[in-house]
Every structure is written in C-alpha cells, then in structure tokens.
Design an enzyme around this catalytic site. Structure first.
Site, short mmCIF file in Angstrom:
data_model
loop_
_atom_site.label_atom_id
_atom_site.label_comp_id
_atom_site.label_asym_id
_atom_site.label_seq_id
_atom_site.Cartn_x
_atom_site.Cartn_y
_atom_site.Cartn_z
N HIS A 1 37.42 31.56 46.18
CA HIS A 1 36.63 30.43 46.69
C HIS A 1 37.01 29.20 45.87
CE1 HIS A 1 34.39 31.82 43.24
NE2 HIS A 1 33.48 30.86 43.33
N HIS B 1 35.07 27.06 43.88
CA HIS B 1 34.35 26.55 42.73
C HIS B 1 35.40 26.28 41.64
CE1 HIS B 1 30.14 28.22 43.93
NE2 HIS B 1 30.35 27.00 44.38
N ASP C 1 35.85 26.71 38.57
CA ASP C 1 36.33 27.70 37.60
C ASP C 1 37.33 28.69 38.20
OD1 ASP C 1 34.05 28.58 39.04
OD2 ASP C 1 33.54 30.09 37.55
N HIS C 2 37.57 28.59 39.51
CA HIS C 2 38.54 29.47 40.14
C HIS C 2 39.78 28.75 40.65
CE1 HIS C 2 35.92 33.06 40.12
NE2 HIS C 2 35.02 32.12 39.94
N HIS D 1 28.53 35.09 48.37
CA HIS D 1 28.25 34.13 47.30
C HIS D 1 27.54 32.92 47.93
CE1 HIS D 1 28.66 32.59 43.31
NE2 HIS D 1 29.61 31.71 43.55
N ASP E 1 32.31 36.70 42.00
CA ASP E 1 31.39 35.71 42.54
C ASP E 1 30.76 36.20 43.84
OD1 ASP E 1 32.76 34.40 40.44
OD2 ASP E 1 32.10 32.47 41.23
N HIS F 1 34.39 38.11 34.57
CA HIS F 1 33.58 36.94 34.97
C HIS F 1 32.22 36.94 34.28
CE1 HIS F 1 31.79 33.83 37.58
NE2 HIS F 1 33.03 33.50 37.84
#
Lengths: 304, 304
Positions: A61, A63, A65-66, A138, A206, A265
């Site tokens: 996805h 976000h 942090d990814h 998520h 996530d 994670h």
C-alpha cells in the site's frame, strides 16, 4: 532455490538499528522487492545484496513507511546504469503515486512499467515464479503477496526406456515440453512422476487477520507476517489501527499450516520483540521474531 | 548560544554509516533544519536530538538526496503531535515539490507554510536569528544559507548613572528598546557600548565555488561547505557535475576568512576523507573533514 532477506522489521518510522519492513526475494539472478520505505536502499547495502538485479517492486500500500524510499532507490538503480525496464506492482493509484514521487527523480535511464491491482486476488508471473496478490484489511487498500515456485515430477528413466522414447527427447520432456515426433506425440506426463512439492512464501503486513491471508498463505514454507504489538493487551489498539498482535499472526500461521513464521513491522514502541515469543510459540511453535537482515534459502526437499 | 549538528555528510545516496548531508541548528528552544534527505530523521534520532522543535526546514535545492526524507520527517513530527506551523524555505517550485511528496503524507496535524526564494539574495528572520539565502551555482537553482545572531553593545552602568536614567528603564534599554518618558526620549545608544561580535555560520552544498559564497560566508565562525571530491585530479569531474573539490572549498574558506571549515557532501566513491586533509590544511589550516553527528556550540566570546 529462492533466497529471501527481510531487510527491515520496523513499522511507521525508521529507527536507528531498525529499518522499515521490506522483503527482498532473489531467484535465478533476478530479484523482487516488496515494499521500499525510507532507508531500504541502505538496508540492502548493509546486507551486501545488490540493487542491480531488482526487476520488480511490489507495494502492499502507499503509506509512507512502505514507499518513501522509492525515489532514492530508483536513482541509485539509475546510477548503477540500469537499462532494463522495472516493473512496479501495487494497488490502484500506483501510477499517480509513483508519478508524484518522481518529481524528485525525474530522469532515469530505464523504463518503469506500472501494474495496478484492482481485483481481490490477482495472479501474475515473474521468471518461473508465480505471484499472487491478495487484498487484506487495512485502513487503506492493501495487498499481501505469495510467491510460489512449482516443481514438476521426477523424470522416470525406466518408464522412458519402456516406452521406447529416444534419449534426445528426454531433456525437453523433463522441462515440461510437448513434442510432436514422426512416430506420434510425446507428453511430459508419459515420463514424469507426480508433481513434487514446490516452494512458497507469503508476505503480508498492515492488516487485520483475514480469511484471505489463511487461504493464500496455506502451505507456505515461510510466512512473513506483521506483528505490530507484542503485548496481548494491545489487542484493542491493533483492532483500531487495523494491525495485528503477535498472537493473532501466530493463529494465522497455525491455520495456514505454514513451515515457519517470521514476525515483522514492529511498532516503534516495541523495543524488544523476543520477550513475547514464548507465548507466541505456544500458539505456533515454529515462530520467530524477524530481525533486520534475517535471510534464508528456500530449497526443494532433495536439493543440495 | 547556537547549537549546530552536521547530521550527515554523504552526497548522492545514503550509505551504511554515512547519512545524507543535512544540518540542524538549535537556538533558544527552536530548531532549523537545512536539507532533509533519505534517513535524516534516523540520523537525528541517532544523535539524540528531537524533531519536535523543528520550526523551519530550508532546502538548498530539490535533488532527491536533499529532500527525499521530507515525507517521513513530516509524519514523524505529526506522530509527535506537533500543532505549531512549520515553515519550509527553498527555491521556486517548493509548493509544487512539497505538494507532490505529500501524496504519501497527506494528513498532518500542523500547518505547512512555504516561502519560495526568487531573488539572488534574500533575508528573513527566525526568532532572533537573521537568515540570508544566496544563490549558488549548481545544475539546478540552488541556494546557500547564512545564519547570524547579532550582539548589541554592553550596557554601561556608569553612563546610565551619569545621565541620570532611572534603573527601571535599564533592562528595556539593554534589550534595544526606545522609550518615551515624561522627561524625554531614551535610546539604547545612550547607554550601550559599541556592538559586539555576534555569531555566524554558513552552509552551502551542491555548487561550484562562487563569489556569492565568499561574500556571504565572510567572517563566519563556522563554514560548512561541500567537498564532493578529495583527489585534486577530480577537478574536471567537479566542474562537470557542478561540485567542488576539498581544495576549492578550502580556498573559499581562506578568502571568506572564516573561523572553521567543515567539509561535507562526500561522493559515495570517497571512502575516507581524512587522507586528503593535510593538503587541504595547507590552504586553510582550520579545516576539518565533517563526520556524521559532528556538533559544536557557537558561543559569544565572553559567554560562559
């Protein structure tokens, strides 16, 4: 053989000594990266693996942090004079998000191809690997990924001799080819034993636990799953933020009957995952707390 | 007192054990960050300094190694529940670039204010600090920054008594205030000695040597300057890529008569800067090779 490295194990934000969660999978001289947060290119260098043969990057996805490490990773691949096209895979919006991030990485010496996922489950292939993307749960659209390598049956020399199949066809039949000869059609089924166990790994992060994770992870040799919180009393928080506890991940691993479970994670508030692992192993014994740089070679049963 | 930390010293790409070039300046409970590449938020945590009081981020230019860490930094500031507005400063295009990067950091609990630079030199202030942005010479529009803290003259008690100025006005006059009283107007000049030496630091990276650097860095206590290449024979390469050698930076430091020179923004190919420093110190003796996390307190001459 498939080579797997969990480059980082952090969630939300990178920390000193804990890179953001990302997985590198190497097979036959090519690599797939899943997720690329801030610092992933440094984690890769620390591991000593090269970014040069990365041919596909899959995103769970968008976000930060990814995906925040993507511009830097693309530029580093460009500086290494990559010429081959790179395929990016991710949920709807991929082209838009990548386009926006490329504001700071506009010039690259290679082509980028985007494959946007829209179905609940989608299959595609990479070299001889079969990939399966499956939607999870998520607070934004998010996918997990399974990577499989099938293995055909063993070539049965006695059977081939019995059927009078000339030796010059053996190799091609062994590789699964159907051959038309003057004497008739030869098929692999004539000389191959039953399909043997292949290799499979599943990565999901996530997400809340879902049935789609259980069915897609089923039978994986390695199941890499998020565990945002170790404390069982963070269950409510996990539900609220659409994440999982270690215990929930272990239940999924047990249901999916996987070979091994690696947790990843972690919440930045979780300094040390190890103290929670005894409880986790009561649910699923072959569980371990993922660490940055943890790697493994997945091999066929009788492969040297 | 101004607190300064060179968070990273790398150029082009972050490396294990070498963060991208970035400077944090703390003054009176507030901080200014200059440049924010991939990993800067981790470098900051490693140093043990907090991102919470960062009130201004200045960008030299928008090559990824100077701004790719922004989305993660903003989210981390948001997670720390920042509510105060954050000011971003940089060359034209700032609003567009920040807007694009915020595709992966759309929701923040604080306001972002962008100040785009368009003149060759621009002055602005932050708390009691005076900032000066000056255009340098890179292959895209790029600015250097000087930060100064002026210091007024010493309060002369004898003079105040001589003039019969009531003690209740002393403090305000000392702070530079002009006061209208029943007996007439009081001005700071009446009781303050000559202005004393203030503090000044200058940061510039990603540029060829320019006269604007010399004039703006003039008299700085600390001059932080790029040195992409240590080898004198990389002169041609430096010219081509619009960077500098260590030697060129040292010449600038000598011309600008600065207190100290710290080199930074090393090429990834430059593993160890130290072996080149003897040559550099022949040009400018008070030069040192910047290191990740190198910090210093700039203090007034007689400050404890």
């Amino acid at each position: 053989m498939i080579d797997v490295c969990l480059l980082g194990t952090g969630g939300m934000m990178p920390l000193p000594y804990r890179w953001l969660t990302s997985l590198m999978v190497r097979y036959n001289g090519h690599s797939i990266l899943i997720d690329c947060g801030e610092g992933t290119q440094i984690a890769l260098k620390e591991k000593g693996w090269s970014p040069n043969p990365i041919d596909m990057i899959c995103f769970t996805h968008y976000h930060a942090d990814h995906i925040s490490g993507l511009p830097g990773m693309l530029l580093t691949m460009g500086n290494a004079e990559r010429k081959d096209p790179l395929t990016l895979v991710g949920p709807r919006g991929l082209t838009r998000v990548v386009g926006a991030l490329r504001t700071i990485a506009p010039e690259l010496p290679f082509e980028i191809r985007c494959r946007e996922l829209s179905e609940a489950e989608e299959s595609f292939s990479f070299e001889e690997l079969d990939l399966q993307a499956f939607r999870v749960n998520h607070n934004v659209v998010c996918y997990g990924y399974s990577i499989s390598l099938d293995r055909i049956g063993k070539f049965q020399v006695e059977k081939a001799k019995e059927l009078g199949i000339e030796m010059k066809y053996w190799n091609r039949l062994q590789k699964g080819e159907r051959i038309e000869t003057e004497k008739g059609i030869l098929t692999p089924e004539m000389v191959l034993g039953p399909a043997r166990k292949g290799l499979k790994l599943t990565y999901c992060t996530d997400t809340r636990p879902t049935e789609s994770i259980v069915s897609n992870a089923a039978g994986s040799d390695l199941f890499i799953c998020e565990g945002m919180y170790g404390e069982a009393d963070k269950q409510e928080k996990a539900r609220e933020h659409k994440h999982m506890t270690f215990q929930e991940a272990a239940v999924l691993a047990r249901k999916a009957q996987v070979g091994q479970l690696w947790l990843t994670h972690y919440s930045p508030s979780l300094t040390r995952p190890e103290p929670f692992m005894d409880e986790v192993r009561k649910i699923f014994p072959r569980a371990c707390a993922g660490k940055d740089g943890k790697s493994m070679e997945l091999r066929f049963d009788d492969e040297e």
